[in-house]
Scaffold this active site. Structure first.
Site, PDB file in Angstrom:
ATOM      1  N   SER A   6     -18.849  -2.375  21.939  1.00  0.00           N
ATOM      2  CA  SER A   6     -17.394  -2.264  21.975  1.00  0.00           C
ATOM      3  C   SER A   6     -16.827  -2.406  23.377  1.00  0.00           C
ATOM      4  O   SER A   6     -17.250  -1.706  24.305  1.00  0.00           O
ATOM      5  CB  SER A   6     -16.999  -0.897  21.395  1.00  0.00           C
ATOM      6  OG  SER A   6     -15.690  -0.538  21.764  1.00  0.00           O
ATOM      7  N   GLY A   7     -15.832  -3.272  23.518  1.00  0.00           N
ATOM      8  CA  GLY A   7     -15.161  -3.402  24.800  1.00  0.00           C
ATOM      9  C   GLY A   7     -14.458  -2.122  25.201  1.00  0.00           C
ATOM     10  O   GLY A   7     -14.510  -1.706  26.370  1.00  0.00           O
ATOM     11  N   LEU A   8     -13.783  -1.482  24.247  1.00  0.00           N
ATOM     12  CA  LEU A   8     -13.120  -0.207  24.530  1.00  0.00           C
ATOM     13  C   LEU A   8     -14.126   0.840  24.978  1.00  0.00           C
ATOM     14  O   LEU A   8     -13.929   1.528  25.990  1.00  0.00           O
ATOM     15  CB  LEU A   8     -12.377   0.286  23.279  1.00  0.00           C
ATOM     16  CG  LEU A   8     -11.899   1.746  23.305  1.00  0.00           C
ATOM     17  CD1 LEU A   8     -10.918   1.992  24.436  1.00  0.00           C
ATOM     18  CD2 LEU A   8     -11.296   2.138  21.962  1.00  0.00           C
ATOM     19  N   ASP A  57      -9.394  -0.445  28.771  1.00  0.00           N
ATOM     20  CA  ASP A  57      -9.730  -1.588  27.925  1.00  0.00           C
ATOM     21  C   ASP A  57      -8.665  -2.668  28.073  1.00  0.00           C
ATOM     22  O   ASP A  57      -7.936  -2.997  27.143  1.00  0.00           O
ATOM     23  CB  ASP A  57      -9.853  -1.133  26.470  1.00  0.00           C
ATOM     24  CG  ASP A  57     -10.296  -2.252  25.533  1.00  0.00           C
ATOM     25  OD1 ASP A  57     -10.983  -3.181  26.007  1.00  0.00           O
ATOM     26  OD2 ASP A  57      -9.958  -2.191  24.333  1.00  0.00           O
ATOM     27  N   ASP A  76     -18.403  -7.500  21.771  1.00  0.00           N
ATOM     28  CA  ASP A  76     -16.957  -7.644  21.817  1.00  0.00           C
ATOM     29  C   ASP A  76     -16.604  -8.453  23.058  1.00  0.00           C
ATOM     30  O   ASP A  76     -16.680  -7.959  24.181  1.00  0.00           O
ATOM     31  CB  ASP A  76     -16.331  -6.241  21.879  1.00  0.00           C
ATOM     32  CG  ASP A  76     -14.821  -6.248  21.891  1.00  0.00           C
ATOM     33  OD1 ASP A  76     -14.223  -7.337  21.877  1.00  0.00           O
ATOM     34  OD2 ASP A  76     -14.232  -5.141  21.923  1.00  0.00           O
ATOM     35  N   ASP A 117     -13.679  -9.699  23.803  1.00  0.00           N
ATOM     36  CA  ASP A 117     -12.241  -9.667  24.068  1.00  0.00           C
ATOM     37  C   ASP A 117     -11.647 -11.053  23.816  1.00  0.00           C
ATOM     38  O   ASP A 117     -11.975 -11.688  22.825  1.00  0.00           O
ATOM     39  CB  ASP A 117     -11.963  -9.169  25.485  1.00  0.00           C
ATOM     40  CG  ASP A 117     -12.263  -7.672  25.636  1.00  0.00           C
ATOM     41  OD1 ASP A 117     -12.221  -6.961  24.616  1.00  0.00           O
ATOM     42  OD2 ASP A 117     -12.542  -7.234  26.757  1.00  0.00           O
ATOM     43  N   GLU A 138     -11.186 -12.557  20.336  1.00  0.00           N
ATOM     44  CA  GLU A 138      -9.888 -12.334  19.706  1.00  0.00           C
ATOM     45  C   GLU A 138      -8.843 -13.266  20.319  1.00  0.00           C
ATOM     46  O   GLU A 138      -8.994 -13.713  21.462  1.00  0.00           O
ATOM     47  CB  GLU A 138      -9.452 -10.876  19.852  1.00  0.00           C
ATOM     48  CG  GLU A 138      -9.273 -10.411  21.278  1.00  0.00           C
ATOM     49  CD  GLU A 138      -9.077  -8.906  21.372  1.00  0.00           C
ATOM     50  OE1 GLU A 138      -7.926  -8.495  21.617  1.00  0.00           O
ATOM     51  OE2 GLU A 138     -10.065  -8.157  21.226  1.00  0.00           O
ATOM     52  N   LYS A 143      -6.303  -8.888  28.069  1.00  0.00           N
ATOM     53  CA  LYS A 143      -5.826  -8.312  26.818  1.00  0.00           C
ATOM     54  C   LYS A 143      -5.532  -6.827  26.992  1.00  0.00           C
ATOM     55  O   LYS A 143      -6.006  -6.192  27.935  1.00  0.00           O
ATOM     56  CB  LYS A 143      -6.843  -8.529  25.682  1.00  0.00           C
ATOM     57  CG  LYS A 143      -8.280  -8.060  25.927  1.00  0.00           C
ATOM     58  CD  LYS A 143      -8.555  -6.561  25.917  1.00  0.00           C
ATOM     59  CE  LYS A 143      -8.255  -5.876  24.585  1.00  0.00           C
ATOM     60  NZ  LYS A 143      -9.436  -5.938  23.706  1.00  0.00           N
ATOM     61  N   ASN A 197      -5.679  -3.165  24.692  1.00  0.00           N
ATOM     62  CA  ASN A 197      -6.241  -2.595  23.474  1.00  0.00           C
ATOM     63  C   ASN A 197      -5.209  -2.612  22.349  1.00  0.00           C
ATOM     64  O   ASN A 197      -4.022  -2.341  22.565  1.00  0.00           O
ATOM     65  CB  ASN A 197      -6.704  -1.161  23.744  1.00  0.00           C
ATOM     66  CG  ASN A 197      -7.383  -0.549  22.539  1.00  0.00           C
ATOM     67  OD1 ASN A 197      -6.730   0.004  21.661  1.00  0.00           O
ATOM     68  ND2 ASN A 197      -8.687  -0.655  22.488  1.00  0.00           N
ATOM     69  N   SER A 198      -5.670  -2.901  21.154  1.00  0.00           N
ATOM     70  CA  SER A 198      -4.791  -3.105  20.004  1.00  0.00           C
ATOM     71  C   SER A 198      -3.981  -1.876  19.614  1.00  0.00           C
ATOM     72  O   SER A 198      -2.956  -1.999  18.932  1.00  0.00           O
ATOM     73  CB  SER A 198      -5.620  -3.550  18.798  1.00  0.00           C
ATOM     74  OG  SER A 198      -6.308  -4.740  19.071  1.00  0.00           O
ATOM     75  N   ARG A 252     -11.658 -13.256  15.780  1.00  0.00           N
ATOM     76  CA  ARG A 252     -10.800 -12.111  15.421  1.00  0.00           C
ATOM     77  C   ARG A 252      -9.345 -12.484  15.642  1.00  0.00           C
ATOM     78  O   ARG A 252      -8.958 -12.873  16.744  1.00  0.00           O
ATOM     79  CB  ARG A 252     -11.184 -10.918  16.292  1.00  0.00           C
ATOM     80  CG  ARG A 252     -10.227  -9.744  16.276  1.00  0.00           C
ATOM     81  CD  ARG A 252     -10.860  -8.602  17.042  1.00  0.00           C
ATOM     82  NE  ARG A 252      -9.910  -7.606  17.495  1.00  0.00           N
ATOM     83  CZ  ARG A 252     -10.256  -6.488  18.131  1.00  0.00           C
ATOM     84  NH1 ARG A 252     -11.538  -6.251  18.401  1.00  0.00           N
ATOM     85  NH2 ARG A 252      -9.343  -5.622  18.512  1.00  0.00           N
ATOM     86  N   HIS A 262      -7.752  -7.650  11.837  1.00  0.00           N
ATOM     87  CA  HIS A 262      -7.514  -6.324  12.402  1.00  0.00           C
ATOM     88  C   HIS A 262      -6.112  -5.834  12.038  1.00  0.00           C
ATOM     89  O   HIS A 262      -5.175  -6.631  11.925  1.00  0.00           O
ATOM     90  CB  HIS A 262      -7.664  -6.388  13.922  1.00  0.00           C
ATOM     91  CG  HIS A 262      -8.027  -5.096  14.561  1.00  0.00           C
ATOM     92  ND1 HIS A 262      -8.608  -4.052  13.885  1.00  0.00           N
ATOM     93  CD2 HIS A 262      -7.884  -4.664  15.845  1.00  0.00           C
ATOM     94  CE1 HIS A 262      -8.826  -3.051  14.720  1.00  0.00           C
ATOM     95  NE2 HIS A 262      -8.384  -3.390  15.905  1.00  0.00           N
TER      96      HIS A 262
END
Length: 305
Positions: A56-58, A68, A95, A97, A124, A130, A132-133, A168, A199
């Site tokens: 996971s990038g986060l 992130d 991930d 990103d 993504e 980027k 974080n979502s 993604r 997502h």
């Protein structure tokens, strides 16, 4: 019975991680990927039986003490992934990103991820750098044709034919609606993506479920139910989901445990009273210190105890 099971397990591990991951995504049963952010969390998740891991990038960024938002470089991220790959035989999806730039940086990232032992990457369609979502509301996407170039370049760069490139789309996160999400996902599939990751930050499965119905199994569909985790596995299965990523749970569990331990020790409790701490024998067992001891005796000619 156990002997037959051992042989089956050995045969499965002898198969390349990339092939195992690809095969699992093609099966009707759900594949579960657990987040890992270092060699220890990778060993634990694989040891507990997860079929694959999500780098996971986060979580890796958080473990490095940065945000992130591409504050950690892609080489720093992949240094961690290399430790994870050395720690376990479980397939790892990295991930990636938004690909850390253009098509060239995306294909370089993908190629390097494959070299350090990953079984796949996920990119993504956000702008670089980027965010974080789950932070803020400004989540601008790159033009679909630009993202298709990243996917095509990453596929052309791979050397293992079973290495996965997952696309993604953040169209639902960006509030662009189902039609945009479906158009982008289809374009990415045609560009060569092996699977699509859809997502959402909604608190129910409805938005993802609607997408899955329209998607109708055109390619494996991947989700990360961070905000709709109360949805049952059966619902995911019935909707045609191929893989579920538990995308940040190990990091969040570690965050909570580390903070609570620090607070308890600082405020005067004896560390010996913290019964939720792992014992040292548990830690040494997971990292197979016995093997190191045996090897030391073997190579230095000492008799075993």
């Amino acid at each position: 019975m156990s002997g037959s099971s051992d042989v089956t397990t050995a045969a499965a591990l002898a198969t390349r991680a990339t092939t195992r991951l690809r095969d699992s995504l093609m099966q009707p049963e759900l594949t579960f990927l657990m987040e890992a952010h270092d060699g220890l969390s990778a060993r634990i998740a694989a040891g507990e039986g997860f079929q694959a891991l999500w780098a996971s990038g986060l979580s890796i960024s958080t473990a490095l003490g940065v945000r992130d938002s591409n504050e950690a470089s892609w080489t720093q991220m992949l240094d961690v992934v290399e430790y994870m790959a050395e720690a376990t035989d479980a397939p790892i999806v990295v991930d990636g990103d938004s690909g850390h730039g253009n098509f060239n940086s995306a294909r370089r990232f993908s190629r390097k991820a494959e070299r350090v032992g990953a079984a796949g990457v996920c990119f993504e369609d956000k702008l670089f750098p980027k965010m974080n979502s789950f932070v803020g509301s400004d989540h601008d996407l790159v033009p679909a044709e630009d993202f298709c170039a990243k996917i095509a370049a990453a596929k052309d760069a791979q050397t293992d034919p079973d290495f996965l490139v997952i696309a993604r789309t953040e169209a639902l996160i960006a509030g662009l609606g189902q039609d945009e999400a479906l158009e982008r996902a289809e374009a990415y599939r045609k560009a060569g993506a092996d699977a699509v990751f859809i997502h959402s930050r909604k608190k129910t499965f409805d938005e993802i479920g609607a997408f899955a119905r329209e998607w109708a199994g055109r390619a494996p569909l991947v989700i990360a139910p961070t905000t709709y985790a109360a949805t049952t596995t059966d619902e995911f299965q019935q909707a045609g989901i191929s893989a579920v990523i538990w995308a940040n749970h190990s990091m969040r569990a570690a965050f909570h445990a580390i903070r609570d331990t620090c607070r308890q020790i600082l405020h005067g409790r004896s560390v010996n009273g913290l019964d939720r701490l792992a014992t040292l024998p548990e830690v040494f067992g997971l990292l197979d210190y016995d093997e190191l001891d045996r090897s030391e005796r073997q190579y230095y000619g000492q008799p075993a105890n």
